[in-house]
Design a protein around this motif. Sequence first.
Motif, mmCIF file in Angstrom:
data_model
loop_
_atom_site.group_PDB
_atom_site.id
_atom_site.type_symbol
_atom_site.label_atom_id
_atom_site.label_comp_id
_atom_site.label_asym_id
_atom_site.label_seq_id
_atom_site.Cartn_x
_atom_site.Cartn_y
_atom_site.Cartn_z
ATOM 1 N N MET A 164 -14.816 23.895 1.193
ATOM 2 C CA MET A 164 -15.459 22.929 1.692
ATOM 3 C C MET A 164 -14.958 23.049 2.823
ATOM 4 N N ILE A 165 -16.028 23.009 4.351
ATOM 5 C CA ILE A 165 -15.351 23.485 5.422
ATOM 6 C C ILE A 165 -14.783 22.674 6.432
ATOM 7 N N SER A 166 -14.883 21.544 7.352
ATOM 8 C CA SER A 166 -14.911 21.643 8.409
ATOM 9 C C SER A 166 -15.291 21.565 9.188
ATOM 10 N N GLY A 167 -16.396 22.166 9.355
ATOM 11 C CA GLY A 167 -17.417 22.785 10.818
ATOM 12 C C GLY A 167 -17.958 23.138 10.345
ATOM 13 N N SER A 168 -18.930 24.276 11.436
ATOM 14 C CA SER A 168 -19.690 26.145 10.845
ATOM 15 C C SER A 168 -19.318 26.459 12.910
ATOM 16 N N VAL A 169 -19.152 25.469 13.137
ATOM 17 C CA VAL A 169 -19.305 25.860 14.508
ATOM 18 C C VAL A 169 -17.275 25.680 15.190
ATOM 19 N N ILE A 170 -16.629 27.107 15.313
ATOM 20 C CA ILE A 170 -15.343 26.299 15.814
ATOM 21 C C ILE A 170 -14.775 27.340 16.856
ATOM 22 N N ALA A 171 -13.445 26.992 17.074
ATOM 23 C CA ALA A 171 -12.420 27.807 18.517
ATOM 24 C C ALA A 171 -13.453 27.882 18.988
ATOM 25 N N TRP A 172 -14.663 26.925 19.566
ATOM 26 C CA TRP A 172 -15.145 27.545 21.251
ATOM 27 C C TRP A 172 -16.442 29.205 21.061
ATOM 28 N N TYR A 173 -17.289 28.016 19.811
ATOM 29 C CA TYR A 173 -17.966 28.407 19.637
ATOM 30 C C TYR A 173 -17.866 29.711 18.744
ATOM 31 N N ASN A 174 -17.097 29.932 17.791
ATOM 32 C CA ASN A 174 -17.491 30.769 16.483
ATOM 33 C C ASN A 174 -17.565 30.332 15.861
ATOM 34 N N ILE A 175 -18.579 31.040 15.267
ATOM 35 C CA ILE A 175 -19.777 30.664 14.438
ATOM 36 C C ILE A 175 -19.566 30.937 12.550
ATOM 37 N N ILE A 176 -18.861 30.214 12.146
ATOM 38 C CA ILE A 176 -18.811 30.681 10.512
ATOM 39 C C ILE A 176 -19.498 30.554 9.587
ATOM 40 N N ASP A 177 -20.338 31.731 9.303
ATOM 41 C CA ASP A 177 -21.776 31.734 7.885
ATOM 42 C C ASP A 177 -21.003 30.941 6.479
ATOM 43 N N PRO A 178 -21.744 30.521 6.591
ATOM 44 C CA PRO A 178 -21.558 29.924 5.442
ATOM 45 C C PRO A 178 -22.237 30.579 4.339
ATOM 46 N N ALA A 179 -23.195 31.203 4.555
ATOM 47 C CA ALA A 179 -23.964 31.845 3.275
ATOM 48 C C ALA A 179 -23.203 33.330 3.119
ATOM 49 N N ALA A 180 -22.929 33.538 4.226
ATOM 50 C CA ALA A 180 -22.194 35.097 3.991
ATOM 51 C C ALA A 180 -20.858 35.051 3.400
ATOM 52 N N VAL A 181 -20.457 34.065 3.661
ATOM 53 C CA VAL A 181 -18.769 33.250 3.156
ATOM 54 C C VAL A 181 -19.315 33.044 1.444
ATOM 55 N N GLN A 182 -20.239 32.560 1.159
ATOM 56 C CA GLN A 182 -21.212 32.058 -0.519
ATOM 57 C C GLN A 182 -20.813 33.800 -1.257
ATOM 58 N N ASP A 183 -21.627 33.910 0.009
ATOM 59 C CA ASP A 183 -21.984 36.169 -0.757
ATOM 60 C C ASP A 183 -21.123 36.775 -0.836
ATOM 61 N N ALA A 184 -20.483 36.760 -0.056
ATOM 62 C CA ALA A 184 -18.483 37.738 -0.666
ATOM 63 C C ALA A 184 -17.399 36.401 -2.101
ATOM 64 N N THR A 185 -17.825 35.381 -1.721
ATOM 65 C CA THR A 185 -16.772 35.412 -2.388
ATOM 66 C C THR A 185 -17.072 34.402 -3.638
ATOM 67 N N GLY A 186 -18.655 34.393 -3.390
ATOM 68 C CA GLY A 186 -19.157 34.067 -4.741
ATOM 69 C C GLY A 186 -19.207 32.189 -5.130
ATOM 70 N N LEU A 187 -18.867 32.163 -4.572
ATOM 71 C CA LEU A 187 -18.399 30.440 -4.959
ATOM 72 C C LEU A 187 -18.793 29.301 -3.557
ATOM 73 N N PRO A 188 -19.496 28.351 -4.489
ATOM 74 C CA PRO A 188 -20.916 27.855 -3.062
ATOM 75 C C PRO A 188 -19.553 26.585 -2.153
ATOM 76 N N VAL A 189 -20.440 26.723 -1.463
ATOM 77 C CA VAL A 189 -19.872 26.366 0.028
ATOM 78 C C VAL A 189 -20.239 25.214 0.762
ATOM 79 N N ILE A 190 -19.271 23.393 0.718
ATOM 80 C CA ILE A 190 -20.586 22.620 1.505
ATOM 81 C C ILE A 190 -19.374 22.616 2.745
ATOM 82 N N VAL A 191 -20.022 22.605 4.183
ATOM 83 C CA VAL A 191 -20.148 22.591 5.087
ATOM 84 C C VAL A 191 -20.298 21.388 5.526
ATOM 85 N N THR A 192 -19.548 20.471 6.326
ATOM 86 C CA THR A 192 -18.940 19.059 6.767
ATOM 87 C C THR A 192 -19.168 18.741 8.244
ATOM 88 N N THR A 193 -19.989 17.647 8.679
ATOM 89 C CA THR A 193 -19.579 17.348 10.187
ATOM 90 C C THR A 193 -19.543 16.048 9.370
#
Length: 191
Positions: free
Chosen positions: A71-100
């Motif tokens: 679970m990730i609190s937001g996809s856009v953090i640290a002044w527009y440093n963007i997390i790619d949840p699909a890449a996180v899921q691909d790299a880890t093999g784990l489902p990802v839920i981004v929340t706002t």
Amino acid sequence: MHVAKPGLRALGIAESYSGREQSTLAGIVMRKDLRIDGAAFARVTVGGMDATDAVIGIVTDLARRDINLIMISGSVIAWYNIIDPAAVQDATGLPVIVTTYEESEGLAEDIRRHFPDDAGRLAAYQRLGDRTPIPLHTGYTLFIRPYGISHGDAAKVCNDFTHEGRVPEPLRVARLIARGLVRSSLCEVSP
């Protein structure tokens, strides 16, 4: 993954942005019974594009095979440093839920204004897609982007991990710990 499993473990990742050159991420492993049984940390560059690698690094550093989802609190953090949840899921093999936590018009115009020559950053933001509102048993609405997990299962997991208010416990605790780390002298220690 069986979302009803009582031993389900979520890795909650949240940041504490301090306005410096780097922002601190905390990752907290929490069981469905709300017991914490792991933690890891990372730093990301304010205004950079290294947040995805930092999230993947937290999972790698934990080296746990019993984590069921991220679970990730937001996809856009640290002044527009963007997390790619699909890449996180691909790299880890784990489902990802981004929340706002609030409705918004989005950040595309802000990204264009602050990063006019960075088409890659804007494209990364646009790939995130729309958020889906889900009602929580607490009476609040949470907005999610699920990856590798159905909207229904993501909604159930978020409800199961939300004790009160609108923030699921793994994310609430991760944010508190990240803030505490930033405020402490430990923040000055090299990673």
